[in-house]
Design a protein around this motif. Structure first.
Motif, PDB file in Angstrom:
ATOM      1  N   ARG A 191       0.872  -1.153  -0.188  1.00 36.96           N
ATOM      2  CA  ARG A 191      -0.084  -0.069   0.032  1.00 36.96           C
ATOM      3  C   ARG A 191       0.786   1.224   0.034  1.00 36.96           C
ATOM      4  O   ARG A 191       0.784   2.227  -0.659  1.00 36.96           O
ATOM      5  N   TYR A 192       1.881   1.307   0.872  1.00 37.70           N
ATOM      6  CA  TYR A 192       2.989   2.355   1.010  1.00 37.70           C
ATOM      7  C   TYR A 192       3.515   2.682  -0.387  1.00 37.70           C
ATOM      8  O   TYR A 192       3.592   3.787  -0.592  1.00 37.70           O
ATOM      9  N   VAL A 193       3.890   1.677  -0.943  1.00 38.71           N
ATOM     10  CA  VAL A 193       4.947   1.799  -2.076  1.00 38.71           C
ATOM     11  C   VAL A 193       3.976   2.155  -3.510  1.00 38.71           C
ATOM     12  O   VAL A 193       4.173   3.041  -4.090  1.00 38.71           O
ATOM     13  N   ALA A 194       2.832   1.555  -3.581  1.00 39.50           N
ATOM     14  CA  ALA A 194       1.827   1.645  -4.569  1.00 39.50           C
ATOM     15  C   ALA A 194       1.264   3.213  -4.519  1.00 39.50           C
ATOM     16  O   ALA A 194       1.445   3.975  -5.448  1.00 39.50           O
ATOM     17  N   LEU A 195       0.848   3.696  -3.305  1.00 34.23           N
ATOM     18  CA  LEU A 195       0.191   4.880  -3.110  1.00 34.23           C
ATOM     19  C   LEU A 195       1.038   5.851  -2.919  1.00 34.23           C
ATOM     20  O   LEU A 195       0.843   6.961  -3.490  1.00 34.23           O
ATOM     21  N   GLY A 196       2.210   5.740  -2.079  1.00 35.81           N
ATOM     22  CA  GLY A 196       2.829   6.784  -1.790  1.00 35.81           C
ATOM     23  C   GLY A 196       3.541   7.627  -2.873  1.00 35.81           C
ATOM     24  O   GLY A 196       3.653   8.628  -3.045  1.00 35.81           O
ATOM     25  N   SER A 197       4.119   6.902  -3.728  1.00 33.72           N
ATOM     26  CA  SER A 197       5.141   7.286  -4.920  1.00 33.72           C
ATOM     27  C   SER A 197       4.046   8.402  -5.674  1.00 33.72           C
ATOM     28  O   SER A 197       4.494   9.431  -5.900  1.00 33.72           O
ATOM     29  N   VAL A 198       2.794   7.996  -5.805  1.00 33.61           N
ATOM     30  CA  VAL A 198       1.769   8.983  -6.772  1.00 33.61           C
ATOM     31  C   VAL A 198       1.389   9.930  -5.758  1.00 33.61           C
ATOM     32  O   VAL A 198       1.484  11.142  -6.156  1.00 33.61           O
ATOM     33  N   LEU A 199       0.841   9.499  -4.677  1.00 40.20           N
ATOM     34  CA  LEU A 199       0.051  10.536  -3.925  1.00 40.20           C
ATOM     35  C   LEU A 199       0.941  11.614  -3.390  1.00 40.20           C
ATOM     36  O   LEU A 199       0.395  12.831  -2.801  1.00 40.20           O
ATOM     37  N   VAL A 200       2.228  11.493  -3.008  1.00 45.07           N
ATOM     38  CA  VAL A 200       3.087  12.671  -2.499  1.00 45.07           C
ATOM     39  C   VAL A 200       3.336  13.601  -3.332  1.00 45.07           C
ATOM     40  O   VAL A 200       3.390  14.892  -2.861  1.00 45.07           O
ATOM     41  N   GLU A 201       3.331  13.411  -4.576  1.00 42.15           N
ATOM     42  CA  GLU A 201       3.536  14.304  -5.725  1.00 42.15           C
ATOM     43  C   GLU A 201       3.033  15.468  -5.552  1.00 42.15           C
ATOM     44  O   GLU A 201       3.729  16.879  -5.382  1.00 42.15           O
ATOM     45  N   PRO A 202       1.744  15.759  -5.463  1.00 39.32           N
ATOM     46  CA  PRO A 202       1.015  17.303  -5.085  1.00 39.32           C
ATOM     47  C   PRO A 202       1.445  17.807  -3.944  1.00 39.32           C
ATOM     48  O   PRO A 202       1.766  18.896  -3.849  1.00 39.32           O
ATOM     49  N   MET A 203       1.775  17.112  -2.836  1.00 39.23           N
ATOM     50  CA  MET A 203       2.390  17.506  -1.566  1.00 39.23           C
ATOM     51  C   MET A 203       3.709  18.320  -2.006  1.00 39.23           C
ATOM     52  O   MET A 203       3.942  19.294  -1.562  1.00 39.23           O
ATOM     53  N   LEU A 204       4.329  17.199  -2.582  1.00 39.72           N
ATOM     54  CA  LEU A 204       5.794  17.727  -2.676  1.00 39.72           C
ATOM     55  C   LEU A 204       6.085  19.070  -3.641  1.00 39.72           C
ATOM     56  O   LEU A 204       6.697  20.291  -3.378  1.00 39.72           O
ATOM     57  N   LEU A 205       4.965  19.330  -4.594  1.00 39.49           N
ATOM     58  CA  LEU A 205       4.911  20.300  -5.593  1.00 39.49           C
ATOM     59  C   LEU A 205       4.597  21.725  -4.781  1.00 39.49           C
ATOM     60  O   LEU A 205       5.124  22.885  -4.868  1.00 39.49           O
ATOM     61  N   ALA A 206       3.497  21.493  -3.836  1.00 37.03           N
ATOM     62  CA  ALA A 206       3.035  22.448  -3.110  1.00 37.03           C
ATOM     63  C   ALA A 206       4.122  22.960  -2.012  1.00 37.03           C
ATOM     64  O   ALA A 206       4.340  24.173  -1.919  1.00 37.03           O
ATOM     65  N   LEU A 207       4.684  22.174  -1.118  1.00 35.54           N
ATOM     66  CA  LEU A 207       5.829  22.474  -0.403  1.00 35.54           C
ATOM     67  C   LEU A 207       7.055  23.225  -1.197  1.00 35.54           C
ATOM     68  O   LEU A 207       7.529  24.133  -0.803  1.00 35.54           O
ATOM     69  N   ARG A 208       7.293  22.748  -2.357  1.00 39.28           N
ATOM     70  CA  ARG A 208       8.179  23.331  -3.054  1.00 39.28           C
ATOM     71  C   ARG A 208       7.848  24.972  -3.338  1.00 39.28           C
ATOM     72  O   ARG A 208       8.738  25.898  -3.219  1.00 39.28           O
ATOM     73  N   ARG A 209       6.621  25.301  -3.845  1.00 39.57           N
ATOM     74  CA  ARG A 209       6.307  26.634  -4.222  1.00 39.57           C
ATOM     75  C   ARG A 209       6.220  27.614  -2.766  1.00 39.57           C
ATOM     76  O   ARG A 209       6.513  28.624  -2.995  1.00 39.57           O
ATOM     77  N   LEU A 210       5.877  26.674  -1.815  1.00 38.60           N
ATOM     78  CA  LEU A 210       5.626  27.704  -0.417  1.00 38.60           C
ATOM     79  C   LEU A 210       7.004  27.975  -0.026  1.00 38.60           C
ATOM     80  O   LEU A 210       7.466  29.036   0.250  1.00 38.60           O
ATOM     81  N   ALA A 211       8.147  26.835  -0.370  1.00 37.18           N
ATOM     82  CA  ALA A 211       9.760  27.156   0.126  1.00 37.18           C
ATOM     83  C   ALA A 211      10.060  28.170  -0.852  1.00 37.18           C
ATOM     84  O   ALA A 211      10.820  29.022  -0.358  1.00 37.18           O
ATOM     85  N   GLU A 212       9.788  28.220  -2.135  1.00 33.00           N
ATOM     86  CA  GLU A 212      10.333  29.337  -2.972  1.00 33.00           C
ATOM     87  C   GLU A 212       9.703  30.642  -2.300  1.00 33.00           C
ATOM     88  O   GLU A 212      10.600  31.766  -2.523  1.00 33.00           O
ATOM     89  N   GLN A 213       8.536  30.737  -2.127  1.00 34.52           N
ATOM     90  CA  GLN A 213       7.974  32.093  -1.509  1.00 34.52           C
ATOM     91  C   GLN A 213       8.722  32.594  -0.377  1.00 34.52           C
ATOM     92  O   GLN A 213       9.112  33.787  -0.103  1.00 34.52           O
ATOM     93  N   ILE A 214       8.971  31.377   0.497  1.00 39.87           N
ATOM     94  CA  ILE A 214       9.652  31.714   1.774  1.00 39.87           C
ATOM     95  C   ILE A 214      10.909  32.246   1.578  1.00 39.87           C
ATOM     96  O   ILE A 214      11.458  33.427   2.124  1.00 39.87           O
ATOM     97  N   GLU A 215      11.677  31.389   0.750  1.00 40.37           N
ATOM     98  CA  GLU A 215      13.116  32.060   0.387  1.00 40.37           C
ATOM     99  C   GLU A 215      13.088  33.315  -0.165  1.00 40.37           C
ATOM    100  O   GLU A 215      14.114  34.220  -0.080  1.00 40.37           O
ATOM    101  N   ALA A 216      12.287  33.548  -1.306  1.00 41.24           N
ATOM    102  CA  ALA A 216      12.254  34.755  -1.812  1.00 41.24           C
ATOM    103  C   ALA A 216      11.930  35.928  -0.781  1.00 41.24           C
ATOM    104  O   ALA A 216      12.583  37.290  -1.205  1.00 41.24           O
ATOM    105  N   THR A 217      10.924  35.590   0.188  1.00 43.25           N
ATOM    106  CA  THR A 217      10.640  36.865   0.939  1.00 43.25           C
ATOM    107  C   THR A 217      11.884  36.959   2.020  1.00 43.25           C
ATOM    108  O   THR A 217      12.276  38.197   2.001  1.00 43.25           O
ATOM    109  N   ARG A 218      12.606  36.033   2.220  1.00 46.26           N
ATOM    110  CA  ARG A 218      13.877  36.069   3.040  1.00 46.26           C
ATOM    111  C   ARG A 218      14.891  37.027   2.238  1.00 46.26           C
ATOM    112  O   ARG A 218      15.483  38.126   2.745  1.00 46.26           O
ATOM    113  N   ARG A 219      14.900  36.657   0.967  1.00 45.04           N
ATOM    114  CA  ARG A 219      16.119  37.286   0.078  1.00 45.04           C
ATOM    115  C   ARG A 219      15.798  38.876  -0.069  1.00 45.04           C
ATOM    116  O   ARG A 219      16.422  39.622  -0.325  1.00 45.04           O
TER     117      ARG A 219
END
Lengths: 200, 200
Positions: free
Chosen positions: A169-197
């Motif tokens: 279950r972990y392997v089958a679902l994790g690989s796909v379902l984590v993708e949107p979270m990962l992209l959302a986290l990256r965009r937030l991190a970009e905003q945070i880093e851009a703000t910082r800079r």
């Protein structure tokens, strides 16, 4: 529970639950009459997995392939990962994968266990950047390769050992379902880093 | 060059080039006759950027918004990043963002410069995982947060200082166009790590 309760519990319209039953994504409940069936907690969880896959942009046919792999897992988790990646990867045209292979090698990839489809998808993504005239310099690319390697290492190390079912279950679902979270986290991190800079 | 040469150069059908002209995504060439116009290298690059955005799943309307921001950039790169993220983020329903805020805070987010949309997208991604019964343990989450922070830091540090135009282009296109590459790299890294761990 009845189908109406199952639908309410999983927050999915009844018509959609019936559609998933017809399409064979959701196993039928236990028949308790001519037009009645009983569903249980396993159906709620399965329905949640179906919704999450479909909401992630996986087609009904591909979700069926992923769930079939969960139900009848191959003997090897690595094969399962390939099946899931295959099912959720749009078929791409053949393309020169030389650049993609070069990057994959930097992450430790060897030809012994090659997945041409995964390389082709990477090659297409690189080509898109190229076509847009967008260059990723070597330092940034090293950061990307290092970051995804750390992520993959943590994910593979985190495969549950409680039961084969949990691992699958972990392997089958994790690989796909984590993708949107990962992209959302990256965009937030970009905003945070851009703000910082750039913030005054 | 003529429109036919432009189309050939960018590997885009002429009809599609005309469509982008009509939709205002691609600026017109210099008129050299009643039915003729001259295009140059800037048109080829612009066409490449349009294709890359659209191939990445950005709609024509959203690509127009991104390119408009490139053409008339706001005074501040941070505002540009917000415009681009807004334009390429599907509108999501309001949702409880408490968990998303908690994660964002771990990456250094503060309320002073908040982007409710980015938090809502993250909250929806987390909810999908939840609905599927998929739990990310704290160690794995720390790895994700750390990885995207490293990525964002390298990306923001890599903003070109050669010209304002280069910087704008990098911020506007990079954030979106890198996503498919990043997902492809993660999948490959998963296969590599799984092979390393499970191969006989």
């Amino acid at each position: 529970m009845r189908i109406s309760e199952l639908a309410a519990e999983a927050d999915v319209p009844i018509a959609t639950v019936k559609y998933y039953l017809r399409e064979g994504l959701l196993p039928g409940g236990e028949r308790t009459g001519a037009t009645r069936a009983e569903y249980d907690a396993s159906h709620v969880q399965r329905l949640g997995a179906i919704r999450a896959l479909i909401d992630s942009g996986v087609s009904v046919a591909d979700a069926r392939a992923v769930l079939a792999a969960v139900d009848m897992p191959p003997g090897h988790l690595l094969d399962l990962l390939h099946i899931v990646h295959d099912a959720t990867t749009p078929t791409v045209d053949a393309i020169d994968t030389a650049k993609a292979e070069q990057l994959a090698r930097r992450m430790g990839w060897t030809e012994e266990r090659s997945d041409p489809q995964a390389l082709a998808v990477l090659a297409h993504a690189l080509r898109r950047l190229d076509v847009a005239g967008f260059t990723i310099d070597d330092a940034a690319m090293s950061t990307y390769l290092d970051a995804v390697t750390r992520i993959a290492r943590a994910e593979i190390a985190g495969i549950p050992t409680t039961s084969a079912e949990d691992a699958v279950r972990y392997v089958a679902l994790g690989s796909v379902l984590v993708e949107p979270m990962l992209l959302a986290l990256r965009r937030l991190a970009e905003q945070i880093e851009a703000t910082r800079r750039f913030s005054p």
